[in-house]
Design a protein around this motif. Structure first.
Motif, short mmCIF file in Angstrom:
data_model
loop_
_atom_site.label_atom_id
_atom_site.label_comp_id
_atom_site.label_asym_id
_atom_site.label_seq_id
_atom_site.Cartn_x
_atom_site.Cartn_y
_atom_site.Cartn_z
N LEU A 119 0.81 -1.22 0.00
CA LEU A 119 0.00 0.00 0.00
C LEU A 119 0.85 1.27 0.00
N MET A 120 2.00 1.21 0.65
CA MET A 120 2.85 2.39 0.80
C MET A 120 3.83 2.58 -0.36
N ALA A 121 4.06 1.53 -1.13
CA ALA A 121 5.07 1.56 -2.18
C ALA A 121 4.67 2.50 -3.31
N PRO A 122 5.65 3.26 -3.83
CA PRO A 122 5.34 4.12 -4.99
C PRO A 122 5.02 3.26 -6.22
N SER A 123 4.30 3.84 -7.17
CA SER A 123 3.85 3.09 -8.33
C SER A 123 5.01 2.56 -9.17
N GLY A 124 6.17 3.18 -9.11
CA GLY A 124 7.32 2.73 -9.91
C GLY A 124 8.03 1.54 -9.35
N LEU A 125 7.68 1.11 -8.13
CA LEU A 125 8.33 -0.04 -7.50
C LEU A 125 7.77 -1.32 -8.10
N LYS A 126 8.64 -2.20 -8.56
CA LYS A 126 8.24 -3.44 -9.23
C LYS A 126 7.73 -4.46 -8.25
#
Length: 126
Positions: A119-126
């Motif tokens: 939920l916290m991860a940015p959208s660019g994180l795979k």
């Protein structure tokens, strides 16, 4: 170069100095080849002992983040991208470790912690 020292911190002054310089180098705020204040000038500016600033610079030099050129001064080293990546990876590992410990103390499951990270991860994180 901004350095803010805290007398209430549990970190020794030399570690506060080196960690703030390290952070500025890793973030790009201090660029490769940029000249740093002399050990004496930094000590005077911060109101600390020359021995304290010497220790901070020695630690950073041992890590390959700064280099001292005799008679010219101390500069941000031309570090490889791999070294910078390793430094940042260690920092992320420490943060994840702290988060995992906090989660364990709260009684969260691994799945709940994983969901939080997702939920916290940015959208660019795979």
């Amino acid at each position: 170069m901004d350095i803010i020292l805290s007398n209430s911190s549990d970190k020794p002054i030399y570690e506060q100095i080196s960690s703030q310089i390290r952070s500025q180098i890793l973030s790009g705020a201090l660029a490769a080849g940029e000249r740093l204040p002399s050990i004496r000038a930094l000590a005077d500016g911060l109101g600390v002992s020359v021995i304290t600033t010497k220790r901070a610079y020695s630690d950073l030099e041992a890590e390959g983040l700064i280099a001292t050129v005799q008679g010219k001064g101390t500069f941000v080293a031309e570090t490889s991208n791999e070294l910078l990546r390793e430094q940042r990876m260690r920092h992320v590992e420490q943060l994840v470790g702290r988060a995992a410990n906090e989660a364990a103390e709260l009684g969260l499951s691994r799945a709940e912690l994983h969901d939080m990270v997702d939920l916290m991860a940015p959208s660019g994180l795979k």
